[in-house]
Design a protein around this motif. Structure first.
Motif, PDB file in Angstrom:
ATOM      1  N   ALA A 135       0.861  -1.177   0.000  1.00 50.88           N
ATOM      2  CA  ALA A 135       0.000   0.000   0.000  1.00 50.88           C
ATOM      3  C   ALA A 135       0.899   1.229   0.000  1.00 50.88           C
ATOM      4  CB  ALA A 135      -0.906   0.012   1.229  1.00 50.88           C
ATOM      5  N   CYS A 138       0.974   5.696   0.663  1.00 51.56           N
ATOM      6  CA  CYS A 138       0.279   6.896   1.130  1.00 51.56           C
ATOM      7  C   CYS A 138       0.915   8.110   0.467  1.00 51.56           C
ATOM      8  CB  CYS A 138       0.296   7.016   2.646  1.00 51.56           C
ATOM      9  SG  CYS A 138       1.852   7.540   3.370  1.00 51.56           S
ATOM     10  N   ASP A 139       0.219   9.204   0.551  1.00 55.41           N
ATOM     11  CA  ASP A 139       0.718  10.453  -0.010  1.00 55.41           C
ATOM     12  C   ASP A 139       1.846  11.002   0.866  1.00 55.41           C
ATOM     13  OD1 ASP A 139      -0.963  12.855   1.737  1.00 55.41           O
ATOM     14  OD2 ASP A 139      -1.651  10.780   1.839  1.00 55.41           O
ATOM     15  N   ILE A 178      -3.662   9.707   3.762  1.00 55.44           N
ATOM     16  CA  ILE A 178      -4.480   8.540   3.428  1.00 55.44           C
ATOM     17  C   ILE A 178      -3.641   7.453   2.759  1.00 55.44           C
ATOM     18  CG2 ILE A 178      -5.238   9.436   1.190  1.00 55.44           C
ATOM     19  CD1 ILE A 178      -8.029   8.150   1.998  1.00 55.44           C
ATOM     20  N   ALA A 179      -3.917   6.223   3.156  1.00 51.39           N
ATOM     21  CA  ALA A 179      -3.250   5.051   2.583  1.00 51.39           C
ATOM     22  C   ALA A 179      -4.174   4.411   1.553  1.00 51.39           C
ATOM     23  CB  ALA A 179      -2.917   4.044   3.679  1.00 51.39           C
ATOM     24  N   SER A 180      -3.582   3.935   0.481  1.00 54.26           N
ATOM     25  CA  SER A 180      -4.338   3.264  -0.575  1.00 54.26           C
ATOM     26  C   SER A 180      -3.663   1.955  -0.939  1.00 54.26           C
ATOM     27  CB  SER A 180      -4.386   4.146  -1.830  1.00 54.26           C
ATOM     28  OG  SER A 180      -4.974   5.380  -1.550  1.00 54.26           O
ATOM     29  N   PRO A 181      -4.443   0.909  -1.186  1.00 54.05           N
ATOM     30  CA  PRO A 181      -3.850  -0.354  -1.611  1.00 54.05           C
ATOM     31  C   PRO A 181      -3.140  -0.178  -2.945  1.00 54.05           C
ATOM     32  CG  PRO A 181      -6.264  -0.496  -1.539  1.00 54.05           C
ATOM     33  CD  PRO A 181      -5.896   0.867  -1.119  1.00 54.05           C
ATOM     34  N   LYS A 193      -3.294  -6.705  -0.064  1.00 57.22           N
ATOM     35  CA  LYS A 193      -3.027  -5.284  -0.302  1.00 57.22           C
ATOM     36  C   LYS A 193      -3.956  -4.401   0.537  1.00 57.22           C
ATOM     37  CE  LYS A 193      -5.538  -5.124  -4.712  1.00 57.22           C
ATOM     38  NZ  LYS A 193      -5.342  -4.907  -6.148  1.00 57.22           N
ATOM     39  N   LEU A 194      -5.162  -4.875   0.817  1.00 52.28           N
ATOM     40  CA  LEU A 194      -6.044  -4.110   1.703  1.00 52.28           C
ATOM     41  C   LEU A 194      -5.533  -4.151   3.143  1.00 52.28           C
ATOM     42  CD1 LEU A 194      -9.560  -5.014   0.276  1.00 52.28           C
ATOM     43  CD2 LEU A 194      -8.374  -2.816   0.120  1.00 52.28           C
ATOM     44  N   SER A 219      -2.834  -1.686   3.390  1.00 51.59           N
ATOM     45  CA  SER A 219      -3.406  -0.345   3.474  1.00 51.59           C
ATOM     46  C   SER A 219      -3.911  -0.051   4.891  1.00 51.59           C
ATOM     47  CB  SER A 219      -4.547  -0.216   2.458  1.00 51.59           C
ATOM     48  OG  SER A 219      -5.111   1.061   2.487  1.00 51.59           O
ATOM     49  N   TYR A 220      -4.543  -1.044   5.505  1.00 56.52           N
ATOM     50  CA  TYR A 220      -5.037  -0.912   6.882  1.00 56.52           C
ATOM     51  C   TYR A 220      -3.866  -0.676   7.844  1.00 56.52           C
ATOM     52  CZ  TYR A 220      -7.907  -2.155  10.967  1.00 56.52           C
ATOM     53  OH  TYR A 220      -8.584  -2.149  12.158  1.00 56.52           O
ATOM     54  N   GLN A 266      -2.426   2.852   7.152  1.00 52.31           N
ATOM     55  CA  GLN A 266      -3.304   3.919   7.651  1.00 52.31           C
ATOM     56  C   GLN A 266      -3.185   4.042   9.169  1.00 52.31           C
ATOM     57  OE1 GLN A 266      -5.264   6.044   5.572  1.00 52.31           O
ATOM     58  NE2 GLN A 266      -5.135   7.208   7.479  1.00 52.31           N
TER      59      GLN A 266
END
Length: 158
Positions: free
Chosen positions: A36, A38-39, A44-47, A140-141, A144-145, A148
């Motif tokens: 994942a 993040c910016d 925010i985190a994204s997969p 990948k989720l 992301s978790y 985040q």
């Protein structure tokens, strides 16, 4: 050259990245690595995607190339603690993985991931995702978790 930073202390990790920068989150499993991103502002985190594990040297080269391409400044790796907070058998594997990629030159934060896979699986079940779709997305989720949670923790109090 200073020693690579490998820590479970978010303050130490935060100090290593005083100006932020893009982070990568990893859910390291025995068969796959969920990724994942993040910016740079850590909001925010994204997969991103899932890497099928093979020979470690090839996996490391692919991860390094991906991190360079994405301008990653730091790494967050999920640490699979037991529910009581003690180290699980998988913790040793996650720590070894972190040590083995430390020479990529980015600070590494080990982050408690006790509930990541369960939370993601529950969400996918609630969304009525098929077993095949869950298998495709869960790593990948989960990354992301994990990421985040880490960026929320890193930003707390700043």
């Amino acid at each position: 050259m200073s020693a690579p930073i490998l820590t479970a202390d978010r303050a130490v990790f935060r100090e290593a990245l005083p100006h932020g920068g893009r982070l990568i989150g990893m859910d390291v499993g025995s068969k796959t690595i969920g990724l994942a991103l993040c910016d740079a502002g850590w909001s925010i985190a994204s997969p991103a995607h899932t890497v099928s594990r093979g020979k470690f040297s090839k996996d490391k080269i692919a991860l390094a190339a991906f991190m360079d391409q994405q301008q990653v400044k730091g790494v967050v790796i999920g640490l699979p603690l037991n529910l009581d907070g003690s180290e699980s058998p998988r913790c040793q594997a996650s720590r070894a993985f972190a040590r083995n990629i430390a020479d990529l030159g980015r600070p590494i934060l080990l982050w408690d991931e006790r509930w990541s896979t369960q939370a993601v699986t529950r969400t996918l079940l609630e969304a009525d995702a098929s077993r095949a779709r869950r298998d495709e997305l869960v790593d990948k989720l989960a990354a992301s978790y994990i990421l985040q949670g880490a960026i929320d923790g890193l930003m707390a109090g700043f």
